[in-house]
Scaffold this active site. Structure first.
Site, PDB file in Angstrom:
ATOM      1  N   TYR A  43      -3.681  10.219   5.882  1.00  0.00           N
ATOM      2  CA  TYR A  43      -3.657   9.614   4.548  1.00  0.00           C
ATOM      3  C   TYR A  43      -2.290   8.998   4.276  1.00  0.00           C
ATOM      4  CZ  TYR A  43      -4.582   9.416  -0.527  1.00  0.00           C
ATOM      5  OH  TYR A  43      -4.771   9.015  -1.818  1.00  0.00           O
ATOM      6  N   SER A  46      -0.393   6.165  -3.548  1.00  0.00           N
ATOM      7  CA  SER A  46      -0.538   7.609  -3.754  1.00  0.00           C
ATOM      8  C   SER A  46       0.804   8.294  -3.547  1.00  0.00           C
ATOM      9  CB  SER A  46      -1.558   8.186  -2.770  1.00  0.00           C
ATOM     10  OG  SER A  46      -1.496   9.597  -2.764  1.00  0.00           O
ATOM     11  N   LEU A  96     -10.743   6.886 -11.663  1.00  0.00           N
ATOM     12  CA  LEU A  96      -9.791   5.872 -12.119  1.00  0.00           C
ATOM     13  C   LEU A  96     -10.407   4.488 -12.183  1.00  0.00           C
ATOM     14  CD1 LEU A  96      -6.903   5.116 -12.946  1.00  0.00           C
ATOM     15  CD2 LEU A  96      -6.356   4.904 -10.498  1.00  0.00           C
TER      16      LEU A  96
END
Length: 261
Positions: free
Chosen positions: A157, A144, A20
């Site tokens: 995460y 995310s 990305l």
């Protein structure tokens, strides 16, 4: 209406890797921006900078570990030296998560995840706030879809990305009086060469095909496909551009309809 444009804006992008980050650099340049590219790998930065300058836009490569205060200060100095201004900061730095349940994840790994994802983004934002205030600038934090679910292997995460979202919302409130907008883009799986390589690995491991893994992964989405790197980049560029001049503190999911909030 103004078309999506970054004409003559200076955009700082962290986390310029092979996926990305590189797509973002290419798209920002195509929209008229000059760039400052930051990541730890100098060779990759130089390669991407060369691609950008070949299009006629300017690009400065500054190898930077955003967890290091001195290196961030150097990034700011090099940015000021090259351009004397900053209009947009895109916090895109990423590291592969632990893939272990929290019960089996060491605290050092959790600290590392938060140091990069949250404190690294905050360190860059703090350092560039004076320049962004002069430009009535925009900060875009790449989050995310892990914040939308609770799969056991993504505990550390999710902790880091949830903290990044909370930080983004607080910064939007704090920096709004200075004319700085802070927004978040939240993708899930992003279809591109990096994810394709991962699916190829999985296909070999489980004796299946990349297409079968893709279809199974995309089946949960309304569009029955995964968003591409360009589609995620388009959402980020929207927040970077003047088209979103009245928007701050918001979160835009880019997942082809996999989750709804």
């Amino acid at each position: 209406m103004t078309m999506l444009s970054l004409d003559n804006k200076v955009v700082v992008i962290s986390g310029v890797g092979p996926a990305l980050g590189t797509t973002l650099a290419r798209r920002c340049a195509a929209a008229g921006a000059d760039l400052v590219l930051a990541a730890r790998t100098a060779e990759r930065l130089e390669e991407v900078a060369g691609q950008i300058t070949a299009t006629g836009r300017r690009a400065v490569a500054v190898p930077t570990d955003i967890t290091d205060e001195a290196q961030v200060a150097n990034l700011v100095a090099e940015t000021n030296k090259a351009y004397g201004r900053v209009d947009v900061l895109i916090n895109n730095a990423f590291r592969v998560p632990s893939m272990k349940p929290l019960a089996n994840t060491g605290f050092d790994h959790i600290r590392e995840a938060i140091e990069l994802t949250v404190l690294g983004a905050l360190r860059l934002t703090q350092a560039l706030t004076p320049a962004l205030a002069q430009a009535n600038g925009s900060v875009v934090n790449v989050n995310s879809m892990v914040i939308r679910h609770s799969q056991p292997k993504y505990g550390a995460y999710k902790m880091a990305k949830a903290a990044l979202l909370a930080m983004s919302q607080s910064l939007a409130s704090e920096l709004g009086e200075q004319g700085i907008r802070v927004n978040s883009v939240v993708p899930g799986y992003i279809w591109g060469e990096t994810l394709k390589g991962y699916f190829q690995h999985q296909a070999g491991k489980y004796n299946t095909t990349v297409d079968q893994i893709y279809q199974a992964t995309a089946a949960q989405s309304d569009l029955k496909r995964l968003p591409t790197e360009d589609e995620v980049a388009s959402a980020i560029l929207f927040f970077a551009s003047d088209l979103s001049s009245g928007i701050t503190g918001q979160t835009l999911d880019v997942n082809c309809g996999e989750y709804k909030v």
